[in-house]
Design a protein around this motif. Structure first.
Motif, PDB file in Angstrom:
ATOM      1  N   PRO A   6      -5.600   3.455   1.024  1.00 53.24           N
ATOM      2  CA  PRO A   6      -5.406   2.156   0.651  1.00 53.24           C
ATOM      3  C   PRO A   6      -5.730   1.823  -1.016  1.00 53.24           C
ATOM      4  CG  PRO A   6      -7.359   2.488   2.071  1.00 53.24           C
ATOM      5  CD  PRO A   6      -6.997   4.412   1.743  1.00 53.24           C
ATOM      6  N   PRO A   7      -4.599   1.006  -1.135  1.00 52.41           N
ATOM      7  CA  PRO A   7      -4.415   0.925  -2.898  1.00 52.41           C
ATOM      8  C   PRO A   7      -5.577   0.053  -3.412  1.00 52.41           C
ATOM      9  CG  PRO A   7      -3.077  -1.188  -2.149  1.00 52.41           C
ATOM     10  CD  PRO A   7      -3.780   0.051  -0.516  1.00 52.41           C
ATOM     11  N   ARG A  15       1.131   0.617   3.163  1.00 55.18           N
ATOM     12  CA  ARG A  15       1.128   0.586   3.882  1.00 55.18           C
ATOM     13  C   ARG A  15       2.037   0.175   5.017  1.00 55.18           C
ATOM     14  NH1 ARG A  15      -4.875  -0.134   4.358  1.00 55.18           N
ATOM     15  NH2 ARG A  15      -4.095  -1.705   2.564  1.00 55.18           N
ATOM     16  N   ILE A  16       2.755  -0.455   4.402  1.00 57.48           N
ATOM     17  CA  ILE A  16       3.613  -1.545   4.978  1.00 57.48           C
ATOM     18  C   ILE A  16       4.394  -1.902   4.591  1.00 57.48           C
ATOM     19  CG2 ILE A  16       1.948  -3.718   4.308  1.00 57.48           C
ATOM     20  CD1 ILE A  16       0.653  -4.898   7.148  1.00 57.48           C
ATOM     21  N   ARG A  42       3.640  -6.197  -2.788  1.00 56.75           N
ATOM     22  CA  ARG A  42       4.945  -6.246  -3.739  1.00 56.75           C
ATOM     23  C   ARG A  42       4.941  -4.788  -2.473  1.00 56.75           C
ATOM     24  NH1 ARG A  42       3.260  -3.978  -9.191  1.00 56.75           N
ATOM     25  NH2 ARG A  42       1.330  -4.107  -8.412  1.00 56.75           N
ATOM     26  N   PRO A  43       5.763  -5.183  -0.609  1.00 56.85           N
ATOM     27  CA  PRO A  43       5.897  -4.510   0.101  1.00 56.85           C
ATOM     28  C   PRO A  43       7.588  -4.412   0.178  1.00 56.85           C
ATOM     29  CG  PRO A  43       5.210  -7.131   1.266  1.00 56.85           C
ATOM     30  CD  PRO A  43       4.823  -6.881  -0.318  1.00 56.85           C
ATOM     31  N   ARG A 108      -2.178  -6.562   3.170  1.00 58.83           N
ATOM     32  CA  ARG A 108      -3.190  -5.915   2.517  1.00 58.83           C
ATOM     33  C   ARG A 108      -4.376  -6.218   3.559  1.00 58.83           C
ATOM     34  NH1 ARG A 108      -3.558  -3.585  -1.808  1.00 58.83           N
ATOM     35  NH2 ARG A 108      -2.879  -5.051  -2.596  1.00 58.83           N
ATOM     36  N   GLN A 109      -4.735  -6.829   4.340  1.00 61.24           N
ATOM     37  CA  GLN A 109      -6.316  -7.380   4.929  1.00 61.24           C
ATOM     38  C   GLN A 109      -5.673  -6.787   6.835  1.00 61.24           C
ATOM     39  OE1 GLN A 109      -7.344 -11.401   5.904  1.00 61.24           O
ATOM     40  NE2 GLN A 109      -9.038 -10.396   7.385  1.00 61.24           N
TER      41      GLN A 109
END
Length: 314
Positions: A6-7, A15-16, A42-43, A108-109
């Motif tokens: 996790p960042p 991750r996404i 920032r995906p 993120r969640q």
């Protein structure tokens, strides 16, 4: 694919990936890309251009949010999401349409939930519509899903979602085939939810996640027949014959009565029925039981047979 660690709160989330499908809506898709570029996560963003004109394609390519542009040179409909997912280098994929985006922190969640719950295959968010942030009617249906909670999953188990508010585990999504080619677009989500659940994955609604949807006023005009068509085809593809026949009979009755879109939907169902029968695969008993519970709930709450169907939570 194991997720990266996790960042921290101010770092990009590796991750996404966000997948956007678009076709000839430059103003709308650029607004979506602006919103995605502003997210704290920032995906990476993969855009599938479903046959737009050259100017739209060039504008999307130049946008700083676009990590990769996929050009199938034809309209692939919802299957564009399948194409994009194969290009994603992350374990999780979030879907956006060219008129939707995610709230800050939601991605993120969602990634945290997928990290924490290894059986979770898809999590769907609360959808807020337009500049007034109106609750999408589907939020209420999903929250009221009669399916019982499951100890190893967050949120409320469901068998449906809005694609622009869904985040999937990439490997699970691709393993079940992603969105089905026969449905093409509109109301395609329930079949994917069926297939993920049949494969042992959890599908849940978590309203603390938020997606924003800003449809253009004319964007759904003339689509009621697609919702009816795909509702019936989904039943032929996965449900018992009596369920499929009952749904088809109801559509035929509506067509005879001249209800909006019903004749168009019936013609398209008949044209696609041989392909649906060839690809027919019954749901496992426990998933069919869940689908029946949702059918009963939908029948209980249905009040106006002329209403355009709202995608049910199953």
């Amino acid at each position: 694919m194991p997720p990266p660690p996790p960042p921290t709160a101010d770092a990009p989330d590796e991750r996404i990936t966000v997948v956007v499908i678009t076709r000839d809506r430059p103003r709308s898709v650029l607004r979506t890309l602006d919103a995605l570029a502003a997210l704290p996560e920032r995906p990476p963003v993969i855009v599938v251009d479903n046959g737009s004109d050259a100017a739209t394609t060039a504008a999307v390519r130049r946008h700083p949010a676009t990590t990769r542009l996929v050009e199938p040179h034809r309209n692939t409909g919802a299957l564009g999401r399948n194409l994009a997912a194969r290009h994603a280098d992350t374990p999780y994929v979030a879907f956006s349409d060219d008129d939707s985006w995610w709230a800050p922190g939601a991605l993120r969640q969602a990634a945290d939930l997928l990290d924490t719950h290894p059986r979770l295959g898809l999590v769907t968010a609360r959808t807020l519509v337009g500049p007034d942030h109106t609750e999408d009617p589907l939020n209420t249906l999903l929250a009221a899903s009669p399916l019982p909670p499951e100890a190893d999953l967050p949120g409320q188990p469901v068998l449906g979602f809005l694609a622009c508010a869904g985040v999937v585990r990439k490997d699970a999504f691709l393993a079940v085939g992603g969105f089905h080619p026969l449905l093409f677009f509109y109301g395609e989500e329930t079949l994917l939810a069926y297939d993920l659940t049949a494969a042992g994955w959890g599908v849940t609604y978590v309203p603390t996640l938020t997606a924003h949807h800003h449809p253009e006023p004319s964007s759904r005009h003339g689509r009621s027949h697609l919702a009816r068509r795909n509702e019936v085809l989904t039943r032929w593809l996965r449900r018992p014959l009596r369920v499929a026949l009952r749904s088809t009979t109801r559509l035929a009755a509506d067509a005879l009565a001249g209800r909006p879109g019903a004749r168009h939907a019936l013609r398209e169902v008949i044209a696609r029925l041989p392909a649906a029968l060839a690809r027919r695969r019954r749901l496992p008993p426990h998933v069919e039981h869940a689908a029946r519970l949702l059918d009963q709930e939908a029948a209980r709450t249905r009040t106006d047979p002329d209403d355009t169907p709202v995608p049910p939570p199953g």
